[in-house]
Design a protein around this motif. Structure first.
Motif, PDB file in Angstrom:
ATOM      1  N   GLU A  12      21.918  17.213  21.811  1.00 35.66           N
ATOM      2  CA  GLU A  12      23.063  16.513  22.499  1.00 35.66           C
ATOM      3  C   GLU A  12      21.557  14.871  22.264  1.00 35.66           C
ATOM      4  OE1 GLU A  12      26.266  16.974  24.635  1.00 35.66           O
ATOM      5  OE2 GLU A  12      27.075  18.063  22.750  1.00 35.66           O
ATOM      6  N   VAL A  13      21.101  14.841  23.444  1.00 34.01           N
ATOM      7  CA  VAL A  13      20.330  13.563  23.842  1.00 34.01           C
ATOM      8  C   VAL A  13      19.334  13.867  22.287  1.00 34.01           C
ATOM      9  CG1 VAL A  13      18.716  12.572  25.866  1.00 34.01           C
ATOM     10  CG2 VAL A  13      21.122  14.884  26.016  1.00 34.01           C
ATOM     11  N   ALA A  14      18.444  14.718  22.355  1.00 32.39           N
ATOM     12  CA  ALA A  14      17.499  14.495  21.337  1.00 32.39           C
ATOM     13  C   ALA A  14      18.537  13.825  19.322  1.00 32.39           C
ATOM     14  CB  ALA A  14      17.159  16.442  20.620  1.00 32.39           C
ATOM     15  N   GLN A  15      19.899  13.993  19.321  1.00 30.62           N
ATOM     16  CA  GLN A  15      20.536  13.587  17.951  1.00 30.62           C
ATOM     17  C   GLN A  15      20.394  11.758  18.275  1.00 30.62           C
ATOM     18  OE1 GLN A  15      20.191  16.099  16.028  1.00 30.62           O
ATOM     19  NE2 GLN A  15      21.234  14.441  15.489  1.00 30.62           N
ATOM     20  N   LYS A  16      20.587  11.410  19.457  1.00 30.99           N
ATOM     21  CA  LYS A  16      21.011  10.525  19.975  1.00 30.99           C
ATOM     22  C   LYS A  16      19.581   9.842  19.647  1.00 30.99           C
ATOM     23  CE  LYS A  16      25.079  10.470  23.326  1.00 30.99           C
ATOM     24  NZ  LYS A  16      25.171  10.696  24.718  1.00 30.99           N
ATOM     25  N   ALA A  17      18.129  10.393  20.588  1.00 31.92           N
ATOM     26  CA  ALA A  17      16.723   9.828  20.141  1.00 31.92           C
ATOM     27  C   ALA A  17      16.898   9.826  18.308  1.00 31.92           C
ATOM     28  CB  ALA A  17      16.035  10.596  20.829  1.00 31.92           C
ATOM     29  N   LEU A  18      16.812  10.529  17.168  1.00 28.34           N
ATOM     30  CA  LEU A  18      16.629  10.490  16.134  1.00 28.34           C
ATOM     31  C   LEU A  18      17.731   9.459  15.082  1.00 28.34           C
ATOM     32  CD1 LEU A  18      17.193  14.222  15.117  1.00 28.34           C
ATOM     33  CD2 LEU A  18      14.871  12.553  14.842  1.00 28.34           C
ATOM     34  N   ALA A  19      18.909   9.103  15.756  1.00 26.26           N
ATOM     35  CA  ALA A  19      19.383   7.506  15.109  1.00 26.26           C
ATOM     36  C   ALA A  19      18.680   6.839  15.701  1.00 26.26           C
ATOM     37  CB  ALA A  19      20.982   7.932  15.892  1.00 26.26           C
ATOM     38  N   CYS A  20      18.710   6.412  16.897  1.00 24.45           N
ATOM     39  CA  CYS A  20      17.967   5.267  17.466  1.00 24.45           C
ATOM     40  C   CYS A  20      16.635   5.127  16.236  1.00 24.45           C
ATOM     41  CB  CYS A  20      17.043   5.354  18.759  1.00 24.45           C
ATOM     42  SG  CYS A  20      19.215   5.235  20.225  1.00 24.45           S
ATOM     43  N   TYR A  21      15.435   6.805  16.214  1.00 24.02           N
ATOM     44  CA  TYR A  21      14.874   5.699  15.310  1.00 24.02           C
ATOM     45  C   TYR A  21      14.577   6.174  14.007  1.00 24.02           C
ATOM     46  CZ  TYR A  21      11.517   8.181  19.569  1.00 24.02           C
ATOM     47  OH  TYR A  21      10.708   8.450  20.617  1.00 24.02           O
ATOM     48  N   ALA A  22      16.224   6.565  13.226  1.00 23.83           N
ATOM     49  CA  ALA A  22      16.163   5.864  12.543  1.00 23.83           C
ATOM     50  C   ALA A  22      16.243   4.647  12.220  1.00 23.83           C
ATOM     51  CB  ALA A  22      17.873   7.084  11.996  1.00 23.83           C
ATOM     52  N   MET A  23      17.305   4.020  13.305  1.00 24.91           N
ATOM     53  CA  MET A  23      17.783   2.431  13.091  1.00 24.91           C
ATOM     54  C   MET A  23      16.258   1.576  12.970  1.00 24.91           C
ATOM     55  SD  MET A  23      21.151   1.409  15.236  1.00 24.91           S
ATOM     56  CE  MET A  23      21.146   3.779  16.315  1.00 24.91           C
ATOM     57  N   VAL A  24      15.445   2.162  13.840  1.00 20.63           N
ATOM     58  CA  VAL A  24      14.067   1.408  14.280  1.00 20.63           C
ATOM     59  C   VAL A  24      13.500   1.301  12.378  1.00 20.63           C
ATOM     60  CG1 VAL A  24      12.201   1.510  14.842  1.00 20.63           C
ATOM     61  CG2 VAL A  24      13.827   2.036  16.136  1.00 20.63           C
ATOM     62  N   LEU A  25      12.853   2.312  11.729  1.00 23.41           N
ATOM     63  CA  LEU A  25      12.511   3.020  10.406  1.00 23.41           C
ATOM     64  C   LEU A  25      13.510   2.215   9.267  1.00 23.41           C
ATOM     65  CD1 LEU A  25      11.815   6.456  11.048  1.00 23.41           C
ATOM     66  CD2 LEU A  25       9.885   4.513  10.546  1.00 23.41           C
ATOM     67  N   LYS A  26      14.876   1.948  10.012  1.00 20.80           N
ATOM     68  CA  LYS A  26      15.596   0.808   9.043  1.00 20.80           C
ATOM     69  C   LYS A  26      15.074  -0.480   9.182  1.00 20.80           C
ATOM     70  CE  LYS A  26      19.754   0.149   7.246  1.00 20.80           C
ATOM     71  NZ  LYS A  26      22.059   0.434   6.823  1.00 20.80           N
ATOM     72  N   ILE A  27      15.549  -0.516  10.086  1.00 23.05           N
ATOM     73  CA  ILE A  27      15.002  -2.479  10.447  1.00 23.05           C
ATOM     74  C   ILE A  27      13.582  -2.611   9.523  1.00 23.05           C
ATOM     75  CG2 ILE A  27      13.974  -4.125  12.398  1.00 23.05           C
ATOM     76  CD1 ILE A  27      16.222  -2.645  13.939  1.00 23.05           C
ATOM     77  N   LEU A  28      12.298  -1.679   9.754  1.00 23.08           N
ATOM     78  CA  LEU A  28      11.353  -1.865   8.795  1.00 23.08           C
ATOM     79  C   LEU A  28      11.215  -1.624   7.985  1.00 23.08           C
ATOM     80  CD1 LEU A  28       9.209   0.247  12.224  1.00 23.08           C
ATOM     81  CD2 LEU A  28       9.534  -2.671  12.015  1.00 23.08           C
ATOM     82  N   SER A  29      11.810  -1.448   7.430  1.00 26.64           N
ATOM     83  CA  SER A  29      12.591  -0.827   5.433  1.00 26.64           C
ATOM     84  C   SER A  29      12.481  -1.931   4.863  1.00 26.64           C
ATOM     85  CB  SER A  29      13.141   0.200   5.817  1.00 26.64           C
ATOM     86  OG  SER A  29      13.124   0.866   6.186  1.00 26.64           O
ATOM     87  N   ARG A  30      11.670  -1.888   3.268  1.00 22.50           N
ATOM     88  CA  ARG A  30      12.386  -2.843   2.493  1.00 22.50           C
ATOM     89  C   ARG A  30      13.918  -2.962   2.409  1.00 22.50           C
ATOM     90  NH1 ARG A  30       7.862  -0.308  -1.146  1.00 22.50           N
ATOM     91  NH2 ARG A  30      10.252   0.673  -1.883  1.00 22.50           N
ATOM     92  N   ASP A  31      14.205  -3.874   1.694  1.00 23.34           N
ATOM     93  CA  ASP A  31      15.598  -4.192   1.490  1.00 23.34           C
ATOM     94  C   ASP A  31      16.144  -2.646   0.479  1.00 23.34           C
ATOM     95  OD1 ASP A  31      15.893  -6.353   2.850  1.00 23.34           O
ATOM     96  OD2 ASP A  31      15.350  -7.870   0.961  1.00 23.34           O
ATOM     97  N   ASP A  32      15.230  -2.025  -0.148  1.00 25.74           N
ATOM     98  CA  ASP A  32      15.906  -0.752  -0.984  1.00 25.74           C
ATOM     99  C   ASP A  32      15.898   0.161  -0.303  1.00 25.74           C
ATOM    100  OD1 ASP A  32      13.011  -0.547  -0.653  1.00 25.74           O
ATOM    101  OD2 ASP A  32      13.028  -0.412  -2.783  1.00 25.74           O
ATOM    102  N   GLY A  33      15.780  -0.277   0.934  1.00 24.22           N
ATOM    103  CA  GLY A  33      16.071   1.204   1.818  1.00 24.22           C
ATOM    104  C   GLY A  33      14.718   1.895   2.061  1.00 24.22           C
ATOM    105  N   LYS A  34      13.844   1.826   1.475  1.00 25.68           N
ATOM    106  CA  LYS A  34      12.706   2.809   1.215  1.00 25.68           C
ATOM    107  C   LYS A  34      11.561   1.830   2.742  1.00 25.68           C
ATOM    108  CE  LYS A  34      13.176   4.762  -3.292  1.00 25.68           C
ATOM    109  NZ  LYS A  34      11.983   4.369  -4.498  1.00 25.68           N
ATOM    110  N   LEU A  35      10.758   3.333   3.207  1.00 26.78           N
ATOM    111  CA  LEU A  35       9.900   2.524   4.686  1.00 26.78           C
ATOM    112  C   LEU A  35       9.003   1.546   3.543  1.00 26.78           C
ATOM    113  CD1 LEU A  35       9.685   2.478   6.920  1.00 26.78           C
ATOM    114  CD2 LEU A  35       8.167   4.306   6.899  1.00 26.78           C
ATOM    115  N   SER A  36       8.919   0.616   4.280  1.00 26.90           N
ATOM    116  CA  SER A  36       7.766  -0.291   3.015  1.00 26.90           C
ATOM    117  C   SER A  36       6.280   0.387   4.389  1.00 26.90           C
ATOM    118  CB  SER A  36       8.015  -1.852   3.239  1.00 26.90           C
ATOM    119  OG  SER A  36       6.610  -2.503   3.164  1.00 26.90           O
ATOM    120  N   LEU A  37       5.769   0.926   3.713  1.00 31.04           N
ATOM    121  CA  LEU A  37       4.840   2.168   4.492  1.00 31.04           C
ATOM    122  C   LEU A  37       2.951   0.921   4.382  1.00 31.04           C
ATOM    123  CD1 LEU A  37       4.822   5.685   2.749  1.00 31.04           C
ATOM    124  CD2 LEU A  37       5.285   4.660   4.368  1.00 31.04           C
TER     125      LEU A  37
END
Length: 136
Positions: free
Chosen positions: A35-60
């Motif tokens: 459960e704690v790991a799932q919370k970490a995954l959710a936070c990392y996903a939000m970080v990657l979303k913030i760093l993504s382009r408008d179309d949702g794809k990671l701007s590599l």
């Protein structure tokens, strides 16, 4: 961008907590390591979303922070692998390989210790599966 940094730090708290928590502490908090790991995954996903382009794809190529992207992808892949979500982990490590390949290795070595860089490189190498023939 500051929100991404804040969320990354929160993800690290959950990530490390899922690795180092004693069963007694987790029981007291009524949480298990998954459960704690799932919370970490959710936070990392939000970080990657913030760093993504408008179309949702990671701007590599144009990620505002290659380090934050690399750390988030690496840590996401590690947690996914630990939770037995191997195909998701492989995708995370493949995305990680793309980000790392677009930068001079000296960039990452400027703030990562040699062993950390080696561990990230091993994650990338193992994402593609075995590199030797099955009979070798």
């Amino acid at each position: 961008f500051l929100l991404a940094i804040l969320l990354f730090n929160l993800a690290l708290v959950f990530h490390l907590g899922s690795l180092r928590s004693t069963p007694a502490l987790l029981q007291q908090q009524q949480q298990n390591p998954q459960e704690v790991a799932q919370k970490a995954l959710a936070c990392y996903a939000m970080v990657l979303k913030i760093l993504s382009r408008d179309d949702g794809k990671l701007s590599l190529a144009a990620a505002r922070s290659p380090f934050l992207t690399v750390a988030s992808l690496n840590n996401t892949g590690e947690i996914q692998h630990r939770l037995g979500r191997y195909s998701e982990s492989q995708v995370s490590f493949q995305d990680l390989a793309q980000v790392v390949s677009q930068h001079d290795p000296r960039y990452f070595l400027s703030f990562l210790q040699d062993n950390e860089y080696r561990e990230i490189a091993l994650n990338i190498l193992t994402a593609g599966g075995p590199i030797l023939a099955a009979g070798a």
